[in-house]
Motif scaffolding. Structure first.
Motif, mmCIF file in Angstrom:
data_model
loop_
_atom_site.group_PDB
_atom_site.id
_atom_site.type_symbol
_atom_site.label_atom_id
_atom_site.label_comp_id
_atom_site.label_asym_id
_atom_site.label_seq_id
_atom_site.Cartn_x
_atom_site.Cartn_y
_atom_site.Cartn_z
ATOM 1 N N THR A 277 8.048 6.690 -32.621
ATOM 2 C CA THR A 277 8.667 7.866 -32.039
ATOM 3 C C THR A 277 7.740 9.067 -32.057
ATOM 4 O OG1 THR A 277 9.691 8.312 -34.180
ATOM 5 C CG2 THR A 277 11.022 7.159 -32.539
ATOM 6 N N GLU B 135 10.189 4.317 -36.242
ATOM 7 C CA GLU B 135 9.799 5.615 -36.804
ATOM 8 C C GLU B 135 8.356 5.928 -36.441
ATOM 9 O OE1 GLU B 135 9.008 7.716 -41.140
ATOM 10 O OE2 GLU B 135 9.941 5.746 -41.036
ATOM 11 N N ARG C 51 3.302 8.301 -45.429
ATOM 12 C CA ARG C 51 4.523 9.021 -45.088
ATOM 13 C C ARG C 51 5.658 8.557 -45.998
ATOM 14 N NH1 ARG C 51 6.895 8.789 -39.014
ATOM 15 N NH2 ARG C 51 4.846 9.684 -38.574
ATOM 16 N N ASP D 229 8.923 15.383 -48.041
ATOM 17 C CA ASP D 229 7.509 15.150 -47.739
ATOM 18 C C ASP D 229 6.680 16.179 -48.507
ATOM 19 O OD1 ASP D 229 5.025 14.635 -46.701
ATOM 20 O OD2 ASP D 229 5.714 14.421 -44.637
ATOM 21 N N PRO E 32 5.284 14.700 -37.998
ATOM 22 C CA PRO E 32 5.186 15.113 -39.415
ATOM 23 C C PRO E 32 3.749 15.298 -39.877
ATOM 24 C CG PRO E 32 6.831 13.393 -39.172
ATOM 25 C CD PRO E 32 6.122 13.496 -37.847
ATOM 26 N N LYS F 269 15.259 -3.306 -41.181
ATOM 27 C CA LYS F 269 14.395 -2.333 -41.847
ATOM 28 C C LYS F 269 13.041 -2.278 -41.169
ATOM 29 C CE LYS F 269 13.135 0.545 -45.091
ATOM 30 N NZ LYS F 269 13.656 1.943 -45.112
ATOM 31 N N ASP G 19 9.584 7.854 -47.407
ATOM 32 C CA ASP G 19 10.812 7.376 -46.775
ATOM 33 C C ASP G 19 11.590 8.556 -46.199
ATOM 34 O OD1 ASP G 19 10.235 4.782 -47.471
ATOM 35 O OD2 ASP G 19 11.342 4.880 -49.366
ATOM 36 N N PRO G 20 12.368 8.307 -45.137
ATOM 37 C CA PRO G 20 13.086 9.410 -44.481
ATOM 38 C C PRO G 20 13.998 10.196 -45.418
ATOM 39 C CG PRO G 20 13.141 7.437 -43.121
ATOM 40 C CD PRO G 20 12.561 7.025 -44.428
ATOM 41 N N ASP G 21 14.532 9.547 -46.463
ATOM 42 C CA ASP G 21 15.457 10.246 -47.345
ATOM 43 C C ASP G 21 14.752 10.966 -48.494
ATOM 44 O OD1 ASP G 21 14.588 7.919 -48.475
ATOM 45 O OD2 ASP G 21 16.515 7.414 -49.420
ATOM 46 N N ARG G 22 13.433 11.013 -48.460
ATOM 47 C CA ARG G 22 12.680 11.689 -49.516
ATOM 48 C C ARG G 22 11.930 12.890 -48.940
ATOM 49 N NH1 ARG G 22 11.907 8.872 -54.272
ATOM 50 N NH2 ARG G 22 12.716 6.731 -54.282
ATOM 51 N N GLU H 95 13.369 -0.345 -38.035
ATOM 52 C CA GLU H 95 13.455 1.090 -38.294
ATOM 53 C C GLU H 95 12.080 1.689 -38.547
ATOM 54 O OE1 GLU H 95 16.081 1.755 -41.520
ATOM 55 O OE2 GLU H 95 17.839 0.884 -40.545
ATOM 56 N N LEU H 96 11.292 1.004 -39.381
ATOM 57 C CA LEU H 96 9.954 1.512 -39.671
ATOM 58 C C LEU H 96 9.096 1.525 -38.414
ATOM 59 C CD1 LEU H 96 9.262 -0.276 -43.080
ATOM 60 C CD2 LEU H 96 9.731 2.163 -42.709
#
Length: 302
Positions: free
Chosen positions: A36, A33, A225, A232, A40, A26, A227-230, A29-30
């Motif tokens: 990269t 993110e 920011r 924005d 956003p 995790k 989470d990716p699944d939420r 991943e953060l």
């Protein structure tokens, strides 16, 4: 140790190692993110700044640190005689404030100009209403019990008070002098400057990253920011702005590797300065340093 105990220990060890792997993945991943892209944030902020080339949007809030070497030394010298006697008259003397009424008007000017805030009650209320902090006025010091009688203010002074959520029941000059004295460790000490106006916004608002364009420095109200699944749903707001031409130099330094604090001291053309810290990954720091590369100042070694 019996076979059953060894089996339970083995399962426990596997569970611990599994949890550690999940946490490590995790974290990776953060980290990836953030490394990269900052697209956003750029996509959200760019529409707020028409005609400007957006070069950097911070991924972490900016803070004014609590201590600074020069201020800390002065505080140590003054502590015995000051800490138990928060007398506004003493504060004014320490800060060289000859006329508190004139000083309040001087404080309003850089906030009005630098932030582009129209200090009208409706505008101030609208800005304040968009923020989650409570609207309770600041408490009075224990040795100065509040007389629950509002202090008379002009329309502009009332808008200023509302914007920064200062107390209704204490003179603005007293409250501003307390801020200046408490935070002079990290800025030039006069709130009636560009650095002072920036300090007021940092003192009042939390979660405020910097943005840098080809023409300005901005302080933003953004939020973290999601989470990716939420989705924005952030709605950034420009709290404070200053043209780059008014920034004389920026001296920056950073500490160890990884998620570290980048400390920068920003000097303005009115002679004021402020020291800021921003916890950020190396990639974010590099983006910031690239965005200000044409400004004079010291930079950390690669």
């Amino acid at each position: 140790m019996t076979a059953g105990e060894r089996g339970r220990l083995g399962r426990f060890t596997d569970a611990v190692l599994g949890g550690a792997r999940v946490a490590r993945d995790k974290a990776r991943e953060l980290r990836d993110e953030f490394r990269t892209s900052d697209e956003p944030e750029r996509a959200l902020v760019a529409p707020l700044l028409p005609g400007q080339q957006l070069r950097y949007v911070g991924l972490a809030p900016v803070r004014a640190p609590d201590t600074h070497k020069a201020g800390r030394q002065l505080a140590e010298v003054m502590a015995d005689q000051f800490v138990d006697q928060l007398d506004p008259k003493l504060l004014f003397g320490l800060l060289n404030i000859v006329n508190p009424v004139v000083w309040v008007d001087a404080v309003l000017t850089p906030v009005r100009l630098a932030a582009g805030v129209l200090l009208l009650p409706g505008r101030a209320a609208a800005v304040a209403a968009g923020l989650p902090e409570t609207a309770e006025p600041q408490p009075d010091p224990p040795h100065q019990p509040a007389e629950r009688v509002p202090i008379p203010l002009t329309e502009e002074q009332e808008a200023f008070r509302a914007l920064f959520r200062l107390s209704l029941y204490r003179p603005l000059a007293n409250q501003l002098a307390e801020i200046a004295y408490r935070r002079r460790y990290v800025f030039s000490g006069d709130l009636a400057t560009l650095a002072g106006s920036l300090l007021l916004f940092l003192e009042r608002y939390t979660g405020t990253p910097l943005a840098v364009t080809d023409t300005h420095l901005h302080l933003l109200r953004m939020g973290v920011r999601p989470d990716p699944d939420r989705p924005d749903r952030r709605q950034p707001r420009v709290l404070w702005s200053v043209p780059r031409s008014r920034v004389a130099r920026v001296d920056s330094e950073r500490g160890a590797s990884g998620l570290v604090q980048l400390a920068s001291t920003v000097f303005f053309d009115d002679g004021s300065w402020i020291r800021l810290t921003q916890p950020a990954l190396r990639d974010d720091q590099s983006r910031f340093l690239t965005a200000i590369q044409d400004l004079p100042g010291n930079r950390p070694t690669p």
